[in-house]
Design an enzyme around this catalytic site. Sequence first.
Site, short mmCIF file in Angstrom:
data_model
loop_
_atom_site.label_atom_id
_atom_site.label_comp_id
_atom_site.label_asym_id
_atom_site.label_seq_id
_atom_site.Cartn_x
_atom_site.Cartn_y
_atom_site.Cartn_z
N ASP A 15 0.87 -1.17 0.00
CA ASP A 15 0.00 0.00 0.00
C ASP A 15 0.91 1.23 0.00
O ASP A 15 1.67 1.45 0.95
CB ASP A 15 -0.85 -0.05 1.28
CG ASP A 15 -1.70 1.18 1.45
OD1 ASP A 15 -1.60 2.13 0.65
OD2 ASP A 15 -2.47 1.21 2.42
N VAL A 38 -6.22 4.69 -5.72
CA VAL A 38 -5.06 5.13 -4.94
C VAL A 38 -5.21 6.59 -4.49
O VAL A 38 -4.76 6.96 -3.40
CB VAL A 38 -3.75 4.86 -5.75
CG1 VAL A 38 -3.59 5.80 -6.91
CG2 VAL A 38 -2.54 4.88 -4.84
N ASP A 39 -5.90 7.38 -5.29
CA ASP A 39 -6.15 8.79 -4.97
C ASP A 39 -6.95 8.89 -3.66
O ASP A 39 -6.57 9.64 -2.74
CB ASP A 39 -6.96 9.38 -6.14
CG ASP A 39 -6.98 10.89 -6.19
OD1 ASP A 39 -6.33 11.51 -5.33
OD2 ASP A 39 -7.64 11.44 -7.07
N TYR A 126 -8.63 4.25 -15.07
CA TYR A 126 -8.33 4.86 -16.36
C TYR A 126 -8.02 3.84 -17.46
O TYR A 126 -7.82 4.21 -18.62
CB TYR A 126 -7.22 5.90 -16.23
CG TYR A 126 -7.70 7.23 -15.62
CD1 TYR A 126 -9.00 7.37 -15.16
CD2 TYR A 126 -6.85 8.32 -15.52
CE1 TYR A 126 -9.45 8.58 -14.60
CE2 TYR A 126 -7.28 9.53 -14.98
CZ TYR A 126 -8.58 9.65 -14.52
OH TYR A 126 -9.01 10.85 -13.98
#
Length: 184
Positions: A15, A38-39, A126
């Site tokens: 992580d 992740v953002d 994405y």
Amino acid sequence: MKKNPFDRVEIADGDITRERVAAIVNAAKRTLLGGGGVDGAIHRAAGPELRRFCETLDGCETGDAKITPGFLLPAPFVIHTVGPVYRDGRHGEPEALVSCYRRSLELAAEHGCASIAFPAISTGAYGYPFDEASRIAIRTTIRFLQAHPLPKTVRFVLFGERDAAAFRKVLGNIRSEDAPQSEP
Ligand code: ADP
């Protein structure tokens, strides 16, 4: 400085928010105001001050990067870069992804960061094909390290052992392609 740029690259399964490096890279949205993946994990771990800081930055173009403090994260800096949304690979996606890695590494070097950790930018929501994205990540990083002393170490922190193994394989392949061909 280690002479061989390949010896300055590390690959780990984990992580990224827990990384004790000078800068972690966020796969951000153009607004820089947080999102999923992740953002979201980075914003949760950094605390609300990160979002307040990001609100002052006026967003970020695809392929570019902006740096902020890490607030509650172990990493002192977060470099937010906006990866391309993948369509078919013929709409500038490879160039934009190269630019994400290069701009992030440039910002890290400018801020004196000895170490940086990247996630696999654009490979989640994405939709960038993972193998192609990993080749771009490694090649762009190696090229940058060949020309720059900082960052000394680049870590790719992948979510899951399968993704980490895929990155290790790509690193090995690119390393053997780059090796001198003179040996019998
Ligand atoms: P993008 O919108 O650029 O595709 P995502 O966050 O959806 O960004 O996914 C990018 C990559 O980050 C994916 O490979 C995903 O598995 C990975 N990822 C998600 N959370 C974490 C985390 N906490 N640490 C490291 N990698 C992560």
